[in-house]
Write a protein that holds these residues in place. Structure first.
Motif, mmCIF file in Angstrom:
data_model
loop_
_atom_site.group_PDB
_atom_site.id
_atom_site.type_symbol
_atom_site.label_atom_id
_atom_site.label_comp_id
_atom_site.label_asym_id
_atom_site.label_seq_id
_atom_site.Cartn_x
_atom_site.Cartn_y
_atom_site.Cartn_z
ATOM 1 N N GLU A 41 0.834 -1.202 0.000
ATOM 2 C CA GLU A 41 0.000 0.000 0.000
ATOM 3 C C GLU A 41 0.871 1.255 0.000
ATOM 4 O OE1 GLU A 41 -2.949 0.416 2.972
ATOM 5 O OE2 GLU A 41 -3.838 -1.565 2.667
ATOM 6 N N ASP A 42 1.858 1.285 0.885
ATOM 7 C CA ASP A 42 2.734 2.458 0.983
ATOM 8 C C ASP A 42 3.459 2.709 -0.340
ATOM 9 O OD1 ASP A 42 2.005 2.757 3.636
ATOM 10 O OD2 ASP A 42 3.802 1.771 4.422
ATOM 11 N N TYR A 43 3.943 1.631 -0.948
ATOM 12 C CA TYR A 43 4.688 1.764 -2.209
ATOM 13 C C TYR A 43 3.772 2.294 -3.309
ATOM 14 C CZ TYR A 43 8.205 0.538 -5.733
ATOM 15 O OH TYR A 43 9.148 0.587 -6.738
ATOM 16 N N LEU A 44 2.557 1.773 -3.368
ATOM 17 C CA LEU A 44 1.606 2.217 -4.383
ATOM 18 C C LEU A 44 1.231 3.674 -4.180
ATOM 19 C CD1 LEU A 44 -0.376 1.772 -6.697
ATOM 20 C CD2 LEU A 44 -1.959 0.723 -5.068
ATOM 21 N N GLN A 45 0.984 4.064 -2.941
ATOM 22 C CA GLN A 45 0.595 5.441 -2.675
ATOM 23 C C GLN A 45 1.722 6.423 -2.967
ATOM 24 O OE1 GLN A 45 -0.754 4.546 1.352
ATOM 25 N NE2 GLN A 45 -2.846 5.083 0.802
ATOM 26 N N ALA A 46 2.963 5.955 -2.862
ATOM 27 C CA ALA A 46 4.119 6.820 -3.145
ATOM 28 C C ALA A 46 4.497 6.825 -4.617
ATOM 29 C CB ALA A 46 5.320 6.369 -2.310
ATOM 30 N N SER A 47 3.860 5.985 -5.427
ATOM 31 C CA SER A 47 4.276 5.805 -6.824
ATOM 32 C C SER A 47 3.853 6.939 -7.739
ATOM 33 C CB SER A 47 3.686 4.495 -7.366
ATOM 34 O OG SER A 47 2.277 4.611 -7.539
ATOM 35 N N GLY A 48 2.868 7.722 -7.323
ATOM 36 C CA GLY A 48 2.332 8.759 -8.189
ATOM 37 C C GLY A 48 1.177 8.281 -9.043
ATOM 38 N N GLY A 60 -2.629 6.748 -9.717
ATOM 39 C CA GLY A 60 -3.901 6.699 -9.038
ATOM 40 C C GLY A 60 -4.070 5.326 -8.399
ATOM 41 N N TYR A 61 -4.812 5.249 -7.309
ATOM 42 C CA TYR A 61 -4.921 3.948 -6.645
ATOM 43 C C TYR A 61 -6.300 3.722 -6.044
ATOM 44 C CZ TYR A 61 -4.138 6.533 -2.266
ATOM 45 O OH TYR A 61 -4.237 7.413 -1.221
ATOM 46 N N LEU A 62 -6.654 2.457 -5.994
ATOM 47 C CA LEU A 62 -7.777 1.943 -5.224
ATOM 48 C C LEU A 62 -7.225 0.824 -4.360
ATOM 49 C CD1 LEU A 62 -10.424 1.595 -8.067
ATOM 50 C CD2 LEU A 62 -10.452 3.316 -6.252
ATOM 51 N N ILE A 63 -7.544 0.822 -3.094
ATOM 52 C CA ILE A 63 -7.075 -0.235 -2.198
ATOM 53 C C ILE A 63 -8.289 -0.943 -1.619
ATOM 54 C CG2 ILE A 63 -5.865 -0.733 -0.044
ATOM 55 C CD1 ILE A 63 -4.005 1.653 -0.726
ATOM 56 N N PHE A 64 -8.331 -2.248 -1.847
ATOM 57 C CA PHE A 64 -9.408 -3.071 -1.322
ATOM 58 C C PHE A 64 -8.866 -3.839 -0.116
ATOM 59 C CE2 PHE A 64 -10.370 -3.050 -6.006
ATOM 60 C CZ PHE A 64 -11.454 -2.185 -5.928
ATOM 61 N N ARG A 65 -9.214 -3.395 1.070
ATOM 62 C CA ARG A 65 -8.787 -4.097 2.286
ATOM 63 C C ARG A 65 -9.830 -5.163 2.609
ATOM 64 N NH1 ARG A 65 -6.643 1.008 5.988
ATOM 65 N NH2 ARG A 65 -4.700 1.336 4.827
ATOM 66 N N ASN A 66 -9.466 -6.407 2.379
ATOM 67 C CA ASN A 66 -10.393 -7.523 2.493
ATOM 68 C C ASN A 66 -10.230 -8.251 3.824
ATOM 69 O OD1 ASN A 66 -11.204 -6.982 -0.153
ATOM 70 N ND2 ASN A 66 -9.628 -8.318 -1.002
ATOM 71 N N ILE A 67 -11.354 -8.625 4.408
ATOM 72 C CA ILE A 67 -11.332 -9.435 5.614
ATOM 73 C C ILE A 67 -10.985 -10.872 5.239
ATOM 74 C CG2 ILE A 67 -13.739 -10.244 5.637
ATOM 75 C CD1 ILE A 67 -11.813 -8.674 8.622
ATOM 76 N N LEU A 68 -10.707 -11.699 6.218
ATOM 77 C CA LEU A 68 -10.433 -13.109 5.981
ATOM 78 C C LEU A 68 -11.626 -13.753 5.280
ATOM 79 C CD1 LEU A 68 -8.308 -15.353 6.614
ATOM 80 C CD2 LEU A 68 -9.629 -15.842 8.682
ATOM 81 N N TYR A 69 -11.340 -14.477 4.203
ATOM 82 C CA TYR A 69 -12.420 -15.120 3.454
ATOM 83 C C TYR A 69 -13.188 -16.100 4.330
ATOM 84 C CZ TYR A 69 -9.629 -13.759 -0.676
ATOM 85 O OH TYR A 69 -8.916 -13.084 -1.627
ATOM 86 N N MET A 70 -14.517 -16.056 4.251
ATOM 87 C CA MET A 70 -15.314 -17.094 4.895
ATOM 88 C C MET A 70 -14.962 -18.463 4.308
ATOM 89 S SD MET A 70 -19.485 -17.351 5.360
ATOM 90 C CE MET A 70 -19.642 -15.589 5.626
ATOM 91 N N ASP A 71 -14.522 -18.468 3.062
ATOM 92 C CA ASP A 71 -14.163 -19.707 2.368
ATOM 93 C C ASP A 71 -13.044 -20.478 3.065
ATOM 94 O OD1 ASP A 71 -15.269 -18.938 -0.811
ATOM 95 O OD2 ASP A 71 -14.918 -17.343 0.640
ATOM 96 N N THR A 72 -12.284 -19.822 3.939
ATOM 97 C CA THR A 72 -11.194 -20.515 4.633
ATOM 98 C C THR A 72 -11.679 -21.318 5.836
ATOM 99 O OG1 THR A 72 -10.709 -18.617 6.088
ATOM 100 C CG2 THR A 72 -9.551 -18.708 3.963
ATOM 101 N N LEU A 73 -12.933 -21.162 6.235
ATOM 102 C CA LEU A 73 -13.410 -21.852 7.434
ATOM 103 C C LEU A 73 -13.211 -23.373 7.372
ATOM 104 C CD1 LEU A 73 -16.649 -19.946 8.535
ATOM 105 C CD2 LEU A 73 -14.530 -20.261 9.837
ATOM 106 N N PRO A 74 -13.566 -24.045 6.261
ATOM 107 C CA PRO A 74 -13.340 -25.493 6.225
ATOM 108 C C PRO A 74 -11.869 -25.876 6.379
ATOM 109 C CG PRO A 74 -14.918 -24.865 4.540
ATOM 110 C CD PRO A 74 -14.338 -23.592 5.085
#
Length: 286
Positions: free
Chosen positions: A124-131, A133-147
């Motif tokens: 994230e830091d590297y992307l924000q410093a790159s110049g 434009g950015y979108l950052i998707f901060r994702n929670i732990l997938y429910m798919d990992t429960l099994p």
């Protein structure tokens, strides 16, 4: 044109499914390491770009004519941060307008037990410093990992994990992918950070209760000591690195790192994301 990296993985496939439902295939490109795994995408008219995060020359070629890149985070390689930086650098060289990155929704990056997660915030830091434009998707732990956490015999043995009362605002991977695609298609102006989580956070006691309700069989959660849990994994032949990373995830859950709850996912989807009970029924085929 939108370039989706990691296009043949689970998350990449979920993003592409929504993109191709709402925009012409000629406006979509897919970065893949093995073109044989992308024949279905090519048949639908998606532009296939062959390349690897570790090969800057291939990334330079892949970025031609691209306006937006979705950088899906790589695996657990030791040089994972450098791989992400290679993609961002190639996008910058090619004149890409914007890079979107799949990061993690965690309470306190400075106090993480799972060191593997730190590279997300370094990226994230590297992307924000790159110049760029950015979108950052901060994702929670997938429910798919429960099994994966509970194991294949959970209905017989219950849930035995060293996660204490810690909670996770689980969301399904496919719904996160759908939301990312919707954001990319809506093309919001400016740099944005999204937190994609479920509508509520759940402990493994809650997971056990959902399994009990869905299966009609009693399932209990037992909080075990980390040393005993690690010893059991060793007896099953699990490599030490995998044991350490699994314990890292569970320790962070125990310490509340995954309790982040946001309305961003529901807002982008235009509906509430799948809750724990319905998710458990789907994932465990109950």
């Amino acid at each position: 044109m939108i370039l989706v990296t990691g296009a043949t993985g689970h998350l990449g496939a979920a993003v592409l499914q929504t993109l191709l439902h709402h925009t012409p295939a000629r406006a979509v490109a897919a970065l893949v390491r093995d073109p044989a795994k992308a024949t279905d995408l090519q048949a639908r008219g998606v532009s296939i770009r062959v390349g690897s995060y570790t090969d800057p020359a291939s990334l330079n070629q892949a970025m031609r004519g691209i306006d937006t890149v979705l950088l899906i985070s790589g695996g657990g390689d030791d040089d994972g941060l450098q791989q992400h930086q290679n993609v961002i650098d190639a996008a910058h060289r090619a004149g890409v307008r914007r890079v979107a990155y799949t990061s993690r929704a965690l309470q306190s990056p400075a106090t993480l037990a799972n060191e593997l997660m730190v590279r997300h915030f370094q990226t994230e830091d590297y992307l924000q410093a790159s110049g760029l434009g950015y979108l950052i998707f901060r994702n929670i732990l997938y429910m798919d990992t429960l099994p994966l956490f509970t194991g294949p015999t959970v209905l017989e043995t219950g849930i035995n994990l060293p996660a204490g009362p810690g909670k996770v605002a689980y969301a399904l991977r496919r719904e996160m992918g759908e939301a990312m695609a919707r954001v990319l298609l809506e093309n919001p102006g400016g740099n944005r950070i999204y937190h994609f989580t479920g509508a509520a956070a759940y402990s493994f006691h809650d997971v056990a209760a959902a399994l009990t309700q869905a299966s009609g069989r009693p399932v209990a959660y037992t909080d075990v000591e980390p040393e005993a849990f690690a010893a059991g994994m060793r007896q099953r032949g699990v490599p030490e690195l995998a044991i350490a990373r699994t314990l890292g995830f569970l320790t962070d859950i125990k310490h509340g790192q995954e309790e982040v709850v946001s309305t961003d996912l529901a807002t982008v989807l235009g509906r509430q994301p799948t809750g724990l009970f319905d998710g458990v029924r789907q994932l465990y085929t109950l």
